[in-house]
Design an enzyme around this catalytic site. Structure first.
Site, mmCIF file in Angstrom:
data_model
loop_
_atom_site.group_PDB
_atom_site.id
_atom_site.type_symbol
_atom_site.label_atom_id
_atom_site.label_comp_id
_atom_site.label_asym_id
_atom_site.label_seq_id
_atom_site.Cartn_x
_atom_site.Cartn_y
_atom_site.Cartn_z
ATOM 1 N N LYS A 1 0.897 -1.263 0.120
ATOM 2 C CA LYS A 1 -0.133 -0.042 0.037
ATOM 3 C C LYS A 1 1.016 1.439 -0.097
ATOM 4 O O LYS A 1 1.746 1.264 0.837
ATOM 5 C CB LYS A 1 -1.009 -0.008 1.250
ATOM 6 N N GLN B 1 6.812 3.901 4.093
ATOM 7 C CA GLN B 1 5.497 3.705 4.022
ATOM 8 C C GLN B 1 5.270 2.370 4.963
ATOM 9 O O GLN B 1 4.250 2.128 5.526
ATOM 10 C CB GLN B 1 5.179 3.531 2.467
ATOM 11 N N LYS C 1 5.030 3.345 8.533
ATOM 12 C CA LYS C 1 4.054 4.061 8.724
ATOM 13 C C LYS C 1 2.729 3.429 8.776
ATOM 14 O O LYS C 1 1.820 3.725 9.710
ATOM 15 C CB LYS C 1 3.890 5.209 7.554
ATOM 16 N N LYS D 1 5.608 1.920 -3.098
ATOM 17 C CA LYS D 1 5.659 2.888 -3.535
ATOM 18 C C LYS D 1 5.928 3.014 -4.999
ATOM 19 O O LYS D 1 6.396 1.890 -5.613
ATOM 20 C CB LYS D 1 6.560 3.922 -2.868
ATOM 21 N N GLY E 1 -2.924 7.931 -4.612
ATOM 22 C CA GLY E 1 -2.146 9.261 -5.138
ATOM 23 C C GLY E 1 -1.093 9.713 -4.184
ATOM 24 O O GLY E 1 -0.702 9.201 -3.308
ATOM 25 N N ASP E 2 -0.325 10.710 -4.902
ATOM 26 C CA ASP E 2 0.821 11.316 -4.343
ATOM 27 C C ASP E 2 1.230 12.694 -4.971
ATOM 28 O O ASP E 2 0.345 13.103 -5.810
ATOM 29 C CB ASP E 2 2.207 10.370 -4.315
ATOM 30 N N THR F 1 -5.017 13.407 5.196
ATOM 31 C CA THR F 1 -3.428 13.913 5.828
ATOM 32 C C THR F 1 -3.200 14.837 6.442
ATOM 33 O O THR F 1 -2.858 15.135 7.576
ATOM 34 C CB THR F 1 -2.474 13.463 4.613
#
Length: 449
Positions: A75, A96, A99, A111, A150-151, A194
Protein backbone atom coordinates in the site's frame (compact mmCIF):
# COMPACT_ATOMS: atom_id res chain seq x y z
CA UNK A 1 23.36 -3.29 0.46
CA UNK A 2 22.85 0.46 0.09
CA UNK A 3 24.22 2.01 -3.10
CA UNK A 4 25.89 5.46 -3.08
CA UNK A 5 23.43 6.49 -5.79
CA UNK A 6 20.47 6.14 -3.41
CA UNK A 7 20.92 9.06 -0.97
CA UNK A 8 17.26 9.42 0.02
CA UNK A 9 16.94 5.72 0.78
CA UNK A 10 20.22 5.73 2.67
CA UNK A 11 18.97 8.65 4.76
CA UNK A 12 15.76 6.80 5.65
CA UNK A 13 17.64 3.61 6.49
CA UNK A 14 20.16 5.48 8.64
CA UNK A 15 17.33 7.14 10.58
CA UNK A 16 15.71 3.79 11.31
CA UNK A 17 19.00 2.12 12.21
CA UNK A 18 20.10 4.88 14.59
CA UNK A 19 16.65 4.96 16.22
CA UNK A 20 16.83 1.21 16.89
CA UNK A 21 20.21 1.18 18.65
CA UNK A 22 18.96 1.00 22.24
CA UNK A 23 16.29 -1.54 21.28
CA UNK A 24 18.77 -3.71 19.34
CA UNK A 25 21.25 -3.67 22.21
CA UNK A 26 18.53 -5.17 24.42
CA UNK A 27 17.19 -7.46 21.64
CA UNK A 28 20.15 -8.33 19.39
CA UNK A 29 18.25 -11.10 17.58
CA UNK A 30 16.22 -8.38 15.79
CA UNK A 31 19.34 -7.33 13.87
CA UNK A 32 18.50 -10.17 11.46
CA UNK A 33 15.07 -8.64 10.89
CA UNK A 34 16.69 -5.27 10.13
CA UNK A 35 18.99 -6.94 7.61
CA UNK A 36 16.00 -8.49 5.85
CA UNK A 37 13.45 -5.66 6.03
CA UNK A 38 15.70 -3.08 4.38
CA UNK A 39 15.64 -4.99 1.09
CA UNK A 40 12.39 -4.66 -0.91
CA UNK A 41 10.52 -7.82 -1.78
CA UNK A 42 10.19 -6.72 -5.39
CA UNK A 43 11.17 -3.76 -7.58
CA UNK A 44 9.44 -3.24 -10.92
CA UNK A 45 10.80 -0.86 -13.55
CA UNK A 46 9.24 -0.25 -16.95
CA UNK A 47 8.88 2.32 -19.71
CA UNK A 48 5.73 4.26 -20.53
CA UNK A 49 5.28 5.45 -24.12
CA UNK A 50 2.48 7.97 -24.71
CA UNK A 51 1.50 10.50 -27.37
CA UNK A 52 1.04 14.22 -26.89
CA UNK A 53 -1.76 16.20 -28.54
CA UNK A 54 0.32 16.58 -31.70
CA UNK A 55 0.74 12.82 -32.04
CA UNK A 56 4.41 12.94 -31.02
CA UNK A 57 5.47 9.96 -28.89
CA UNK A 58 7.23 10.46 -25.54
CA UNK A 59 8.79 7.96 -23.17
CA UNK A 60 9.07 8.04 -19.37
CA UNK A 61 10.58 5.78 -16.74
CA UNK A 62 8.14 4.19 -14.30
CA UNK A 63 8.54 2.12 -11.14
CA UNK A 64 6.66 0.19 -8.49
CA UNK A 65 8.56 -0.77 -5.34
CA UNK A 66 6.67 -3.52 -3.52
CA UNK A 67 8.58 -3.22 -0.29
CA UNK A 68 6.99 -5.37 2.37
CA UNK A 69 3.79 -7.41 2.59
CA UNK A 70 4.15 -8.78 6.14
CA UNK A 71 1.08 -6.91 7.39
CA UNK A 72 -1.10 -6.91 4.27
CA UNK A 73 -1.21 -5.97 0.59
CA UNK A 74 1.42 -3.49 -0.55
CA UNK A 75 0.00 0.00 0.00
CA UNK A 76 1.40 3.35 -1.02
CA UNK A 77 1.07 6.18 -3.50
CA UNK A 78 2.06 6.83 -7.09
CA UNK A 79 4.20 9.95 -7.56
CA UNK A 80 4.28 11.76 -10.91
CA UNK A 81 7.13 14.26 -10.88
CA UNK A 82 10.35 14.85 -12.86
CA UNK A 83 12.41 14.12 -9.72
CA UNK A 84 11.13 10.55 -9.41
CA UNK A 85 13.89 7.94 -9.34
CA UNK A 86 14.48 4.60 -7.65
CA UNK A 87 16.19 6.09 -4.59
CA UNK A 88 13.22 8.33 -3.81
CA UNK A 89 10.69 5.54 -4.34
CA UNK A 90 12.70 3.08 -2.23
CA UNK A 91 12.87 5.59 0.60
CA UNK A 92 9.14 6.27 0.31
CA UNK A 93 8.25 2.57 0.20
CA UNK A 94 10.54 1.83 3.15
CA UNK A 95 8.99 4.64 5.22
CA UNK A 96 5.51 3.55 4.10
CA UNK A 97 6.06 0.07 5.51
CA UNK A 98 6.48 1.37 9.06
CA UNK A 99 3.96 4.19 8.66
CA UNK A 100 1.28 1.69 7.66
CA UNK A 101 2.19 -0.46 10.65
CA UNK A 102 1.54 2.50 12.96
CA UNK A 103 -2.03 2.90 11.65
CA UNK A 104 -3.02 -0.46 13.12
CA UNK A 105 -4.56 -1.49 9.77
CA UNK A 106 -3.61 -4.52 7.70
CA UNK A 107 -1.46 -2.88 5.04
CA UNK A 108 2.03 -3.57 3.76
CA UNK A 109 4.31 -0.94 2.26
CA UNK A 110 4.99 0.10 -1.31
CA UNK A 111 5.47 3.13 -3.54
CA UNK A 112 5.61 3.87 -7.24
CA UNK A 113 5.41 6.47 -9.92
CA UNK A 114 7.11 8.00 -12.92
CA UNK A 115 9.29 10.95 -13.95
CA UNK A 116 6.33 12.17 -16.03
CA UNK A 117 5.36 15.77 -15.23
CA UNK A 118 1.60 16.49 -15.33
CA UNK A 119 2.23 20.25 -15.18
CA UNK A 120 1.58 21.94 -18.49
CA UNK A 121 -0.09 18.87 -19.98
CA UNK A 122 -3.65 18.80 -21.30
CA UNK A 123 -6.26 16.50 -19.78
CA UNK A 124 -6.02 14.29 -22.87
CA UNK A 125 -2.25 14.02 -22.60
CA UNK A 126 -2.53 13.07 -18.94
CA UNK A 127 -5.23 10.53 -19.79
CA UNK A 128 -3.06 8.94 -22.50
CA UNK A 129 -0.12 8.73 -20.11
CA UNK A 130 -2.25 7.19 -17.34
CA UNK A 131 -3.67 4.56 -19.69
CA UNK A 132 -0.20 3.66 -20.98
CA UNK A 133 1.16 3.58 -17.43
CA UNK A 134 -1.64 1.29 -16.24
CA UNK A 135 -1.15 -0.93 -19.27
CA UNK A 136 1.91 -2.34 -17.54
CA UNK A 137 1.16 -1.67 -13.87
CA UNK A 138 -2.13 -3.60 -13.97
CA UNK A 139 -0.16 -6.85 -14.28
CA UNK A 140 1.34 -6.36 -10.83
CA UNK A 141 -1.44 -4.90 -8.65
CA UNK A 142 -4.81 -6.02 -7.29
CA UNK A 143 -7.18 -5.46 -4.38
CA UNK A 144 -5.47 -8.19 -2.34
CA UNK A 145 -1.98 -7.78 -3.80
CA UNK A 146 -1.02 -4.12 -4.15
CA UNK A 147 -3.34 -1.12 -3.80
CA UNK A 148 -1.75 2.14 -5.03
CA UNK A 149 -2.99 5.63 -4.21
CA UNK A 150 -2.24 9.24 -5.09
CA UNK A 151 0.84 11.26 -4.20
CA UNK A 152 2.59 14.35 -5.59
CA UNK A 153 1.29 14.92 -9.12
CA UNK A 154 -1.36 12.21 -8.79
CA UNK A 155 -4.66 13.71 -7.73
CA UNK A 156 -8.29 12.84 -8.28
CA UNK A 157 -8.08 13.30 -12.05
CA UNK A 158 -5.11 10.95 -12.44
CA UNK A 159 -6.57 8.32 -10.11
CA UNK A 160 -9.81 8.40 -12.11
CA UNK A 161 -7.97 7.86 -15.41
CA UNK A 162 -5.88 5.02 -13.93
CA UNK A 163 -8.95 3.36 -12.43
CA UNK A 164 -10.76 3.60 -15.75
CA UNK A 165 -7.80 2.02 -17.53
CA UNK A 166 -7.57 -0.82 -14.97
CA UNK A 167 -11.31 -1.49 -15.22
CA UNK A 168 -11.13 -1.76 -19.01
CA UNK A 169 -8.01 -3.89 -19.06
CA UNK A 170 -9.11 -6.31 -16.32
CA UNK A 171 -12.88 -6.17 -16.77
CA UNK A 172 -13.47 -5.86 -13.03
CA UNK A 173 -14.68 -3.15 -10.69
CA UNK A 174 -12.65 -3.59 -7.50
CA UNK A 175 -10.96 -1.37 -4.94
CA UNK A 176 -7.57 -1.55 -6.62
CA UNK A 177 -6.81 2.16 -6.14
CA UNK A 178 -7.65 4.51 -3.28
CA UNK A 179 -8.44 8.19 -3.54
CA UNK A 180 -11.33 7.41 -5.89
CA UNK A 181 -14.29 9.71 -6.51
CA UNK A 182 -17.06 9.64 -3.92
CA UNK A 183 -19.64 8.35 -6.43
CA UNK A 184 -17.54 5.38 -7.57
CA UNK A 185 -15.91 3.81 -4.54
CA UNK A 186 -14.14 6.67 -2.80
CA UNK A 187 -14.28 7.54 0.89
CA UNK A 188 -15.41 10.63 2.71
CA UNK A 189 -12.51 12.54 4.34
CA UNK A 190 -9.89 11.00 2.01
CA UNK A 191 -8.77 14.31 0.42
CA UNK A 192 -8.59 15.92 3.85
CA UNK A 193 -7.14 12.95 5.72
CA UNK A 194 -3.40 13.64 5.73
CA UNK A 195 -3.76 17.32 6.61
CA UNK A 196 -6.44 16.71 9.22
CA UNK A 197 -4.49 13.78 10.66
CA UNK A 198 -1.37 15.91 11.19
CA UNK A 199 -3.43 18.37 13.22
CA UNK A 200 -5.07 15.62 15.28
CA UNK A 201 -1.59 14.26 16.08
CA UNK A 202 -0.28 17.73 16.93
CA UNK A 203 -3.17 18.29 19.36
CA UNK A 204 -1.86 15.38 21.45
CA UNK A 205 1.70 16.74 21.31
CA UNK A 206 0.47 20.13 22.49
CA UNK A 207 -1.54 18.62 25.35
CA UNK A 208 1.58 16.92 26.73
CA UNK A 209 4.39 19.33 25.89
CA UNK A 210 3.01 22.82 25.22
CA UNK A 211 -0.52 23.43 26.57
CA UNK A 212 0.18 27.17 26.47
CA UNK A 213 -0.10 27.15 22.64
CA UNK A 214 -3.48 25.51 21.99
CA UNK A 215 -4.79 25.42 18.44
CA UNK A 216 -7.99 27.03 19.73
CA UNK A 217 -6.15 30.31 20.39
CA UNK A 218 -5.68 33.05 17.75
CA UNK A 219 -2.35 33.80 19.47
CA UNK A 220 -0.93 30.41 18.41
CA UNK A 221 1.17 30.91 15.29
CA UNK A 222 1.47 28.07 12.79
CA UNK A 223 3.87 27.98 9.83
CA UNK A 224 3.01 25.54 7.02
CA UNK A 225 4.99 24.76 3.87
CA UNK A 226 3.51 23.46 0.65
CA UNK A 227 0.19 24.30 -0.95
CA UNK A 228 -1.07 20.92 -2.13
CA UNK A 229 -3.74 18.76 -0.52
CA UNK A 230 -1.86 18.16 2.73
CA UNK A 231 -0.94 21.80 3.33
CA UNK A 232 -4.37 23.10 2.32
CA UNK A 233 -6.34 20.87 4.64
CA UNK A 234 -3.88 21.23 7.51
CA UNK A 235 -4.29 25.00 7.13
CA UNK A 236 -8.08 24.79 6.94
CA UNK A 237 -8.23 22.64 10.08
CA UNK A 238 -5.97 25.06 11.97
CA UNK A 239 -8.17 27.98 10.88
CA UNK A 240 -11.32 26.06 11.86
CA UNK A 241 -9.90 25.40 15.33
CA UNK A 242 -8.97 29.05 15.79
CA UNK A 243 -5.17 29.36 15.51
CA UNK A 244 -3.35 31.53 12.97
CA UNK A 245 -1.72 30.17 9.78
CA UNK A 246 1.21 32.37 8.76
CA UNK A 247 2.58 30.70 5.62
CA UNK A 248 2.07 28.48 2.60
CA UNK A 249 4.58 27.82 -0.19
CA UNK A 250 5.35 26.07 -3.45
CA UNK A 251 8.47 25.29 -5.47
CA UNK A 252 8.76 28.93 -6.60
CA UNK A 253 8.43 30.71 -3.27
CA UNK A 254 6.43 31.45 -0.13
CA UNK A 255 3.35 33.46 0.77
CA UNK A 256 3.48 35.02 4.23
CA UNK A 257 0.36 36.40 5.93
CA UNK A 258 1.35 38.09 9.19
CA UNK A 259 -2.33 38.56 10.03
CA UNK A 260 -3.13 34.95 9.19
CA UNK A 261 -4.55 33.20 6.13
CA UNK A 262 -8.30 33.20 5.73
CA UNK A 263 -10.37 30.18 4.75
CA UNK A 264 -11.29 32.01 1.55
CA UNK A 265 -7.66 32.52 0.52
CA UNK A 266 -6.73 28.90 1.22
CA UNK A 267 -9.71 27.78 -0.86
CA UNK A 268 -8.59 30.11 -3.65
CA UNK A 269 -5.10 28.58 -3.50
CA UNK A 270 -6.65 25.11 -3.78
CA UNK A 271 -8.50 26.12 -6.96
CA UNK A 272 -5.30 27.69 -8.33
CA UNK A 273 -3.28 24.54 -7.73
CA UNK A 274 -5.88 22.35 -9.45
CA UNK A 275 -5.21 24.41 -12.59
CA UNK A 276 -1.43 24.07 -12.25
CA UNK A 277 -0.95 27.64 -11.06
CA UNK A 278 1.75 29.07 -8.80
CA UNK A 279 1.57 31.19 -5.67
CA UNK A 280 3.44 34.03 -7.34
CA UNK A 281 0.19 34.91 -9.10
CA UNK A 282 -1.23 35.83 -5.66
CA UNK A 283 1.61 38.18 -4.76
CA UNK A 284 -0.71 41.19 -4.92
CA UNK A 285 -3.44 39.72 -2.72
CA UNK A 286 -4.34 41.89 0.24
CA UNK A 287 -2.63 40.93 3.51
CA UNK A 288 0.11 38.69 2.08
CA UNK A 289 3.73 39.11 1.04
CA UNK A 290 5.36 36.88 -1.58
CA UNK A 291 9.01 35.81 -1.23
CA UNK A 292 10.38 34.32 -4.44
CA UNK A 293 12.78 31.38 -4.15
CA UNK A 294 12.43 31.06 -0.37
CA UNK A 295 10.87 28.53 1.99
CA UNK A 296 8.93 29.95 4.93
CA UNK A 297 11.16 28.75 7.78
CA UNK A 298 13.53 31.76 7.82
CA UNK A 299 10.90 34.38 7.04
CA UNK A 300 9.06 34.59 10.37
CA UNK A 301 10.20 36.18 13.61
CA UNK A 302 7.81 34.18 15.81
CA UNK A 303 6.48 30.66 15.23
CA UNK A 304 4.90 28.25 17.72
CA UNK A 305 4.22 25.25 15.46
CA UNK A 306 5.91 24.31 12.17
CA UNK A 307 4.35 21.83 9.75
CA UNK A 308 6.50 20.86 6.72
CA UNK A 309 3.90 19.69 4.19
CA UNK A 310 5.67 19.98 0.82
CA UNK A 311 8.27 17.31 0.01
CA UNK A 312 11.32 15.48 1.36
CA UNK A 313 14.28 17.35 2.90
CA UNK A 314 12.52 20.71 2.86
CA UNK A 315 13.93 21.83 6.23
CA UNK A 316 17.71 22.21 6.44
CA UNK A 317 19.82 22.51 9.61
CA UNK A 318 20.08 26.26 9.06
CA UNK A 319 16.31 26.55 8.69
CA UNK A 320 15.82 24.37 11.79
CA UNK A 321 18.07 26.75 13.74
CA UNK A 322 15.98 29.66 12.47
CA UNK A 323 12.80 27.97 13.70
CA UNK A 324 14.35 27.33 17.12
CA UNK A 325 15.35 31.00 17.28
CA UNK A 326 11.75 31.95 16.38
CA UNK A 327 10.55 29.99 19.41
CA UNK A 328 9.03 26.94 17.72
CA UNK A 329 7.80 24.32 20.19
CA UNK A 330 6.23 21.69 17.94
CA UNK A 331 7.43 20.41 14.55
CA UNK A 332 5.36 17.71 12.83
CA UNK A 333 5.86 16.49 9.27
CA UNK A 334 2.98 16.43 6.83
CA UNK A 335 5.48 15.49 4.12
CA UNK A 336 7.56 12.30 4.08
CA UNK A 337 11.03 12.84 5.57
CA UNK A 338 10.43 16.58 5.38
CA UNK A 339 13.46 17.39 7.52
CA UNK A 340 17.06 16.62 6.70
CA UNK A 341 18.98 14.42 9.13
CA UNK A 342 20.87 17.52 10.28
CA UNK A 343 17.61 19.41 10.91
CA UNK A 344 16.28 16.52 12.99
CA UNK A 345 19.49 16.63 15.04
CA UNK A 346 18.84 20.33 15.76
CA UNK A 347 15.32 19.57 16.99
CA UNK A 348 16.31 16.46 18.94
CA UNK A 349 19.24 18.23 20.65
CA UNK A 350 16.84 21.01 21.63
CA UNK A 351 14.47 18.41 23.10
CA UNK A 352 17.26 16.87 25.20
CA UNK A 353 17.77 20.19 26.99
CA UNK A 354 14.25 19.88 28.42
CA UNK A 355 11.93 22.76 29.30
CA UNK A 356 11.10 24.84 26.25
CA UNK A 357 12.80 22.63 23.67
CA UNK A 358 11.33 21.48 20.35
CA UNK A 359 9.29 18.27 20.15
CA UNK A 360 9.54 16.77 16.67
CA UNK A 361 7.26 14.16 15.06
CA UNK A 362 8.45 12.28 11.94
CA UNK A 363 6.16 11.90 8.95
CA UNK A 364 5.73 8.16 9.37
CA UNK A 365 3.76 8.99 12.52
CA UNK A 366 2.24 12.45 12.10
CA UNK A 367 1.14 12.09 8.47
CA UNK A 368 -0.18 8.52 8.59
CA UNK A 369 -3.78 9.77 8.49
CA UNK A 370 -3.80 9.77 4.69
CA UNK A 371 -2.95 6.13 4.27
CA UNK A 372 -5.16 5.30 7.26
CA UNK A 373 -8.24 6.62 5.45
CA UNK A 374 -7.03 4.84 2.31
CA UNK A 375 -7.18 1.67 4.41
CA UNK A 376 -10.69 2.62 5.49
CA UNK A 377 -11.58 3.14 1.82
CA UNK A 378 -10.37 -0.41 1.12
CA UNK A 379 -12.61 -1.70 3.92
CA UNK A 380 -15.61 0.17 2.52
CA UNK A 381 -14.89 -1.21 -0.97
CA UNK A 382 -14.80 -4.74 0.42
CA UNK A 383 -18.22 -4.20 1.98
CA UNK A 384 -19.65 -2.29 -1.01
CA UNK A 385 -20.56 0.47 1.46
CA UNK A 386 -19.75 4.13 2.00
CA UNK A 387 -19.47 5.38 5.57
CA UNK A 388 -20.72 8.80 6.65
CA UNK A 389 -18.38 11.80 6.79
CA UNK A 390 -18.58 12.02 10.60
CA UNK A 391 -17.94 8.30 11.01
CA UNK A 392 -14.76 8.37 8.92
CA UNK A 393 -13.53 11.50 10.68
CA UNK A 394 -14.10 9.84 14.06
CA UNK A 395 -12.18 6.75 12.94
CA UNK A 396 -9.34 8.97 11.68
CA UNK A 397 -9.15 10.75 15.04
CA UNK A 398 -9.05 7.39 16.80
CA UNK A 399 -6.25 6.10 14.57
CA UNK A 400 -4.15 9.25 15.11
CA UNK A 401 -4.70 9.00 18.87
CA UNK A 402 -3.60 5.35 18.88
CA UNK A 403 -0.59 6.17 16.69
CA UNK A 404 0.49 8.95 19.04
CA UNK A 405 0.12 6.71 22.09
CA UNK A 406 2.10 3.90 20.45
CA UNK A 407 4.92 6.31 19.55
CA UNK A 408 4.89 7.93 22.98
CA UNK A 409 5.05 4.63 24.87
CA UNK A 410 7.81 3.19 22.68
CA UNK A 411 9.67 6.50 22.91
CA UNK A 412 9.45 6.49 26.70
CA UNK A 413 10.80 2.94 26.82
CA UNK A 414 13.62 3.23 24.28
CA UNK A 415 14.82 6.86 24.33
CA UNK A 416 18.08 7.36 26.17
CA UNK A 417 17.89 10.09 28.79
CA UNK A 418 14.13 10.65 28.58
CA UNK A 419 12.28 11.46 31.77
CA UNK A 420 11.40 14.45 33.91
CA UNK A 421 11.48 17.57 31.75
CA UNK A 422 13.14 15.70 28.87
CA UNK A 423 10.48 14.44 26.49
CA UNK A 424 10.84 11.04 24.82
CA UNK A 425 11.90 11.01 21.17
CA UNK A 426 8.95 10.46 18.86
CA UNK A 427 11.49 9.57 16.15
CA UNK A 428 12.71 6.67 18.27
CA UNK A 429 9.16 5.81 19.32
CA UNK A 430 7.76 5.73 15.79
CA UNK A 431 10.65 3.78 14.33
CA UNK A 432 10.88 1.19 17.12
CA UNK A 433 7.10 0.63 17.33
CA UNK A 434 6.68 0.32 13.56
CA UNK A 435 9.75 -1.91 13.20
CA UNK A 436 8.71 -4.33 15.96
CA UNK A 437 5.26 -4.83 14.46
CA UNK A 438 6.63 -5.53 10.96
CA UNK A 439 9.54 -7.66 12.23
CA UNK A 440 7.31 -9.83 14.43
CA UNK A 441 4.96 -10.54 11.51
CA UNK A 442 7.93 -11.38 9.27
CA UNK A 443 9.28 -13.78 11.90
CA UNK A 444 5.90 -15.48 12.19
CA UNK A 445 5.92 -15.97 8.42
CA UNK A 446 9.43 -17.47 8.49
CA UNK A 447 11.17 -14.51 6.81
CA UNK A 448 13.78 -14.51 9.61
CA UNK A 449 14.32 -16.57 12.73
Amino acid sequence: MVLPSEPEFEQALNELTSSLQVFLKANPEYQRALDVVQIPERVLQFRVVWEDDKGIPHVNRAFRVQYNSALGPYKGGLRLHPSVNLSILKFLGFEQTFKNALTGLNMGGGKGGSDFDPKGKSDNEIRRFCYAFMGELQRHIGKDTDVPAGDIGTGGREIAFMFGAYKKLRNEFVGVLTGKGLTWGGSNIRPEATGYGVIYYVEHMIAKAAPEIPLTSPNTLVSISGSGNVAQFAALKVIELGAKVLSLSDSKGSLIAEGGFTRELVTKIGALKLKGGSLDSLAHESGVAYHAGKRPWTLLEKVDIALPCATQNEVSAEEAEALVKAGVRIVAEGSNMGCTAEAIDVFENSRKKGGKGVWYAPGKASNCGGVAVSGLEMAQNSQRLQWAHADVDAKLKGIMTDCYQICLLAGEKWTEGAGGEVLPSLVVGANVAGFIKVADAMRAHGDWW
